[in-house]
Design an enzyme around this catalytic site. Structure first.
Site, PDB file in Angstrom:
ATOM      1  N   HIS A   1       0.852  -1.182   0.000  1.00  0.00           N
ATOM      2  CA  HIS A   1       0.000   0.000   0.000  1.00  0.00           C
ATOM      3  C   HIS A   1       0.894   1.239   0.000  1.00  0.00           C
ATOM      4  CE1 HIS A   1      -3.621   2.256   0.892  1.00  0.00           C
ATOM      5  NE2 HIS A   1      -2.917   2.934   1.778  1.00  0.00           N
TER       6      HIS A   1
ATOM      7  N   ASP B   1       0.816   5.053  -0.101  1.00  0.00           N
ATOM      8  CA  ASP B   1       0.004   6.266  -0.051  1.00  0.00           C
ATOM      9  C   ASP B   1       0.569   7.279  -1.039  1.00  0.00           C
ATOM     10  OD1 ASP B   1      -1.951   5.674   2.083  1.00  0.00           O
ATOM     11  OD2 ASP B   1      -0.117   5.292   3.210  1.00  0.00           O
TER      12      ASP B   1
ATOM     13  N   ASP C   1      -7.845   1.268   2.408  1.00  0.00           N
ATOM     14  CA  ASP C   1      -7.487   2.236   3.452  1.00  0.00           C
ATOM     15  C   ASP C   1      -8.184   3.577   3.284  1.00  0.00           C
ATOM     16  OD1 ASP C   1      -6.081   3.263   5.625  1.00  0.00           O
ATOM     17  OD2 ASP C   1      -4.440   3.989   4.386  1.00  0.00           O
TER      18      ASP C   1
ATOM     19  N   HIS D   1      -6.593   9.558  -0.309  1.00  0.00           N
ATOM     20  CA  HIS D   1      -7.188   9.358   1.018  1.00  0.00           C
ATOM     21  C   HIS D   1      -6.359   9.843   2.211  1.00  0.00           C
ATOM     22  CE1 HIS D   1      -5.175   5.267   0.662  1.00  0.00           C
ATOM     23  NE2 HIS D   1      -4.780   5.642   1.856  1.00  0.00           N
TER      24      HIS D   1
HETATM   25 ZN   LIG Z   1      -3.328   4.679   2.993  1.00  0.00          ZN
END
Ligand SMILES: [Zn+2]
Length: 1089
Positions: free
Chosen positions: A269, A271, A381, A589
């Site tokens: 993941h 970001d 997420d 996000h």
């Molecule tokens: Zn995240």
């Protein structure tokens, strides 16, 4: 007879500690397995020669630039920094002869993130230094060294940040002065069999910890691991084989047919920005994904999924050869692009159209570069999932959904794992929330055991998804994880594990589980409720971008469809796509929710300023094309009149501020009752009355002056003998006390008082805002118990009509912060507007404004994407209570039978309604991860809109649109009243003709939201509408734009089956069609011309 010496059943805890110590790299590491892991190690010169070049400032230069620089000598033990700097190492390695026949690795630990580059500029593998679970610092020089190895040269790009930026992100802001030590640079020969034994014991020993003591496998695991420790001798490599034989015997026992099946998928993941800026994400993706490509070579069974088209696009631009390798691995099925969206976006704040664009941009990218769209919507997420997502997902070609975030709920445990998620309109997607409750699993037996234990729907579906790999900052799966996974594939005591495309999992569930339960409506996330408010300017820019782009695409489409050979207009397709990508990027996000570091917001400010400047140019270009010389004079000083353009579908009247350049003529009419010169700033206001939807009109002072409406019901504002201020028009009489609070809001026509006796509206309170842990993320329920009422305001009359009456309020919030507010009532509406200006310098305080009404209802209505949701106004159950702060878009509404009040806003999202009090959260002041979050100046607006009838009978949706989408103003020389569509499509302007370029009739519950040119088709345009109140509708849509045919399409603009039967039938003479809507249905039509 063999003497029995093991009594481990009597001291199992001690035995488990013994086994743990056998693997430890900190204690006993000279007598346990650690010394056996490497056969040989050398460091320093003459074997390793290090040189370094430090890039200036926080620059991240590309390889080509970096290698041309002057390098200086370097050695292990040196520190590099500060935070966010980049250092390039040139490395020459001579493998000693003693390594002959052995695999050779280069270990390089910068205690930060780094990337190995070949001498000719190929990114090879990412490194993550330091001692965490993410640690991987090895680069394979050769699988088998020869006797005479040549000198190898390569580069390592060191980034002075860790996977989680710089510093302890949850408790304090980022540290700008961190220096990272190059703690290790050495050549090693790993002992493969010793490593294999290491992984054997890792798995067996954890089974001996996590399995129930009531199972035979627990005891077998304990005994096997203990026996291995007994057999192994670190100084004698011949003991590895018999130790491994014990492990092999243990792993031989397989699970039964009814065993749970885990579908494992590697992921990291990343970001798109969070504790690091966008620029670092570009490198993170390259580092993480290059590492995974290498693992795919060594582990053919390995499957790895990555989402977010934006990251792939960055890779394509900055690392083209790496992108090509990923494309190849995608073809062979090992690298799995997934998700379908542009970024993994927030799903609370973005508008319906923004969510649609996330998919349109994302799916198009995946189709173009990987040959297919994604059928799994992948969002592990995000801080809550809108009830319109199932419909949007289905309209975007996907049908499966994956997340895990709800496992973080801090009040209620979400009751499902594999279920049908049913959206607002009844669309559903097969949804799975990994029971391992993480997207960063480590491939350990305990997580697999949890996959069974925590699975809530195992009665219907005995399988689950399991996401492994180091996430959040990236990094990804490690070799050790794949080794452990191999050992756990089918071993008695654990579920079966199989690496697979997530689609395989969903398909299998679809085929085998036909009794899955459903969950209807939003997946409300019971945590991170502060993300509706934090970084409030960022949220404001997002809202403004969405509406600016809406207006601009509409006008550009009108300009384009009306374009002729001698009047050519090229739709700015590329530029609009670029701008939408930027809007979508900032909806990541951690960006629009407000949970990123300060650097990210400085970047996003720049992005928004690019968006505003560029969109404004496009909009102006479209207006000029449409109106040519009719409205917009070539010499601006010839303009003396004002035309307005209404880009919404509804007829509206509005008070507009006349641009300074033409205010002279208007000022002359200031006695007429339809023009007002403001006392405080001299601004000239004029009434634009009854402007038809999707149309334009001159501001006609003469006609307005005779408007009975204005003449017969003059607006008034007075201060009473008790010091209160009374604002009155033909609709309402509003009484404001001397502290700026509304003590009476009286509906004249209905003879109805809205404020209960003794209560107030527009009541400001300053709350404590100290969450349990996540500063910028969380508003906690206990903070509602601790607040201070703000009632030290000064109020004065600032406008006295005839168009607008207003009060100016100055409210000190604290010694450091102050709110200035203008409360305005116009002559033409019961709506009361509040324009706010705040200078905000608080520490962990939260500013809210409340409104108490004499209205009683168990539910309040809140706008969401393409519709509304209702949420309770009470806290009966823990599920009701958990929603003490909720997200709403342009409005919240509290209605009972016959009457209601809506609270509109232009950029706020944090709402609540408890009993009969509505509250809007205005500002927060968290200090981490951005110490400057929300400090300084803020502008925002909200409004109160009382209405007859309950919400469903009201026109709140339309009023909220008007509050957010002002009339566009065009200074003009012409006196003609010209229709926008006619202007574009006729050589003859026909004054007074008001036929709009679109009109919707027969269904006031349908909103025409978006008009744009079609993708890949210059002769078609798209019209997107939705049903906004939750009922069926049959609307008649007609247009003045050229259109010869139409079809119903999905968000990807592909034809879709229509349930409308013959209704969706283009009537070429009337240029109209009937369209049927189900409650909250989103309908896109593609018109060809
Ligand atoms: Zn995240």
């Amino acid at each position: 007879m063999q003497r029995h010496i093991s009594y481990l059943q009597k001291h199992q805890y001690i035995t488990r500690s013994r086994i743990g110590n056998f693997l430890s790299d900190s204690q006993w590491n000279d007598v346990n397995i650690q010394p056996a892991l490497y056969d040989l190690k050398v460091s320093g010169e003459p074997y390793i020669k290090l040189e370094v070049w430090s890039a200036p400032g926080q620059e991240r230069p590309p390889f080509k630039h970096a290698v041309k620089q002057k390098y200086r000598p370097a050695k292990a033990g040196q520190d590099f920094g500060p935070s966010w700097t980049t250092h390039w190492f040139h490395i020459a390695v001579d493998i000693p002869k003693s390594f002959e026949g052995k695999p050779v690795q280069f270990l390089f630990d910068t205690n930060s993130e780094a990337m190995v580059w070949s001498a000719d500029g190929e990114p090879i593998v990412g490194l993550t230094g330091g001692g965490g679970i993410e640690r991987h610092v090895d680069y394979l020089l050769t699988p088998c060294a020869s006797a005479h190895e040549p000198t190898r040269t390569f580069y390592i790009e060191m980034a002075c940040n860790g996977l989680f930026g710089n510093g302890n992100y949850t408790q304090r802001p980022q540290d700008r002065e961190i220096y990272y030590r190059l703690s290790n640079a050495e050549i090693v020969a790993p002992n493969k069999e010793a490593w294999a034994l290491f992984h054997d014991v890792e798995v067996i020993s954890e089974m001996a910890t996590r399995l129930s003591q009531e199972t035979p496998r627990y005891w077998q695991a304990l005994k096997a691991a203990n026996s291995i420790v007994n057999v192994f001798e670190h100084s004698d490599s011949s003991t590895i084989a018999p130790a491994r034989e014990i492990a092999r015997e243990f792993f031989k026992a397989q699970g039964g047919d009814s065993n749970h099946q885990v579908y494992a998928i590697g992921n990291c993941h990343i970001d798109t920005a969070w504790l690091w800026p966008f620029a670092e994400t570009k490198r993170k993706a390259a580092r993480s994904w290059s590492t995974q490509l290498n693992l795919m070579e060594d582990y053919p069974e390995y499957r790895f999924a990555a989402s977010q088209a934006q990251q792939f696009e960055w890779l394509k631009e900055n690392y083209p050869t790496l992108f090509k390798r990923i494309q190849d691995k995608a073809k062979s099925g090992q690298f799995i692009p997934i998700g379908g969206t542009w970024v993994e976006m927030d799903c609370n704040i973005p508008s319906g159209e923004s969510l649609a664009r996330q998919f349109l941009l994302g799916q198009r990218f995946f189709k173009q570069h990987f040959g297919e769209i994604c059928d799994v919507f992948w969002l592990p997420d995000t801080f809550g999932y809108s009830s319109q997502l199932p419909q949007i997902v289905r309209l975007s070609g996907a049908k499966y959904f994956f997340t895990q975030k709800l496992s973080w709920n801090n009040i209620n445990k979400f009751p499902n794992t594999t279920f049908r998620w049913v959206g607002l309109d009844g669309s559903h997607v097969l949804t799975h929330m990994t029971p391992a409750e993480t997207y960063g699993a480590q491939c350990r037996p305990g997580e697999l055991i949890d996959s069974v234990k925590r699975h809530k729907d195992i009665a219907y579906s005995n399988e689950s998804l399991y996401l492994f790999g180091n996430g959040d900052g990236g990094g990804g799966p490690l070799r050790a994880m794949l080794e452990r996974l191999r050992r756990m594939e089918n071993v008695d005591g654990l579920p079966k594990v199989h690496q697979a495309h997530p689609r395989e999992f969903y398909k299998h569930v679809e085929e085998t589980a036909n009794e899955l339960v459903s969950w209807k409506g939003e997946l409300y996330f019971e945590l991170h409720r502060g993300t509706y408010t934090s970084q409030s300017n960022n949220k404001r820019w997002n809202r403004q971008s969405e509406f600016l782009l809406r207006d601009t695409e509409l006008l550009c489409t009108v300009a384009c469809t009306g374009s002729s050979d001698d009047n050519e207009y090229n739709y700015p397709f590329e530029e609009l796509t670029r701008l939408w990508k930027l809007v979508c990027l900032n909806q990541f996000h951690d960006v629009v929710p407000g949970s990123s570091i300060n650097m990210v917001y400085r970047d996003s400010d720049k992005i928004y300023s690019d968006i505003f400047g560029s969109v404004e140019k496009l909009r102006q270009g479209a207006l000029e094309h449409i109106y040519g010389n009719h409205f917009i004079p070539s010499k601006p000083n010839l303009a003396s009149e004002l035309a307005v353009v209404n880009t919404t579908e509804w007829m509206r009247s509005s008070i507009v501020a006349v641009p300074d350049s033409i205010s002279g003529r208007f000022k002359q009419q200031s006695g007429s009752g339809t023009v007002q010169v403001r006392d405080n700033d001299g601004a000239v206001l004029a009434l634009a009355a009854n402007v038809a939807g999707f149309s334009s009109q001159m501001v006609d002072l003469e006609r307005n002056a005779n408007d009975k409406f204005i003449v017969e019901h003059p607006l008034s504002i007075v201060q009473n003998s008790d010091g209160c201020f009374e604002l009155e028009n033909r609709f309402v009489r509003v009484t404001v006390n001397q502290t700026g609070q509304i003590v009476s809001y009286y509906d004249i026509e209905e003879s109805r008082e809205l404020v209960p006796k003794g209560e107030t509206a527009n009541f400001f309170e300053l709350y404590d805002d100290v969450p349990v842990y996540w500063d910028a993320w969380d508003i906690e329920i206990y903070n509602l118990e601790k607040f201070k009422s703000l009632d030290g305001a000064q109020v004065a009359i600032s406008d006295q009509g005839p168009l607008v009456a207003s009060l100016s309020v100055r409210l000190p919030i604290s010694d450091q912060s102050v709110l200035n507010q203008t409360i305005s009532l116009s002559a033409i509406s019961p709506r009361l507007d509040f324009d706010c200006n705040v200078d905000w310098h608080e520490n962990r305080k939260c500013l809210k404004v409340s409104f108490t009404w004499d209205i009683y209802s168990d539910v309040a209505t809140y706008e969401t994407q393409y519709g509304v949701v209702q949420r309770p106004t009470h806290r009966n159950t823990s599920w009701d209570m958990a929603k003490f702060e909720v997200c709403a878009h342009k409005f919240a509404d509290l209605s009972e039978f016959g009457y209601g009040v809506a609270l509109l806003n232009d950029c706020k999202y944090g709402h609540s309604t408890l009993e009969n009090t509505m509250t809007l959260t205005l500002l927060r002041s968290p200090k981490s991860p951005d110490e400057y979050c929300d400090m300084g100046k803020h502008e925002f607006r909200y409004a109160l809109y009382p209405h007859k009838g309950c919400f469903n009978e009201s026109n709140v949706v339309q009023e909220a649109y008007h509050f957010n989408v002002p009339l566009l103003k065009l200074p003009t020389a012409s006196q003609s009243s010209v229709n926008l569509a006619d202007a574009a499509h006729s050589q003859y302007i026909r004054p007074g003709n008001h036929s709009p370029f679109f009109s919707l009739s027969g269904a006031r519950n349908v909103v025409l939201d978006t008009v744009k040119m079609a993708e890949d088709d210059k002769r078609s345009f798209i019209v997107r509408m939705y049903e906004a109140y939750g009922g069926h509708a049959c609307a008649l849509l007609s247009t003045k734009l050229p259109a010869y045919g139409l079809e119903k399409v999905n968000i990807l603009e592909e034809p879709m089956e229509s349930d409308d039967g013959d209704d969706l039938n283009w009537l070429p003479y009337s240029k109209a069609t009937k369209i049927r809507f189900k409650p909250f249905e989103v309908v896109s039509l593609k018109f060809s011309f």
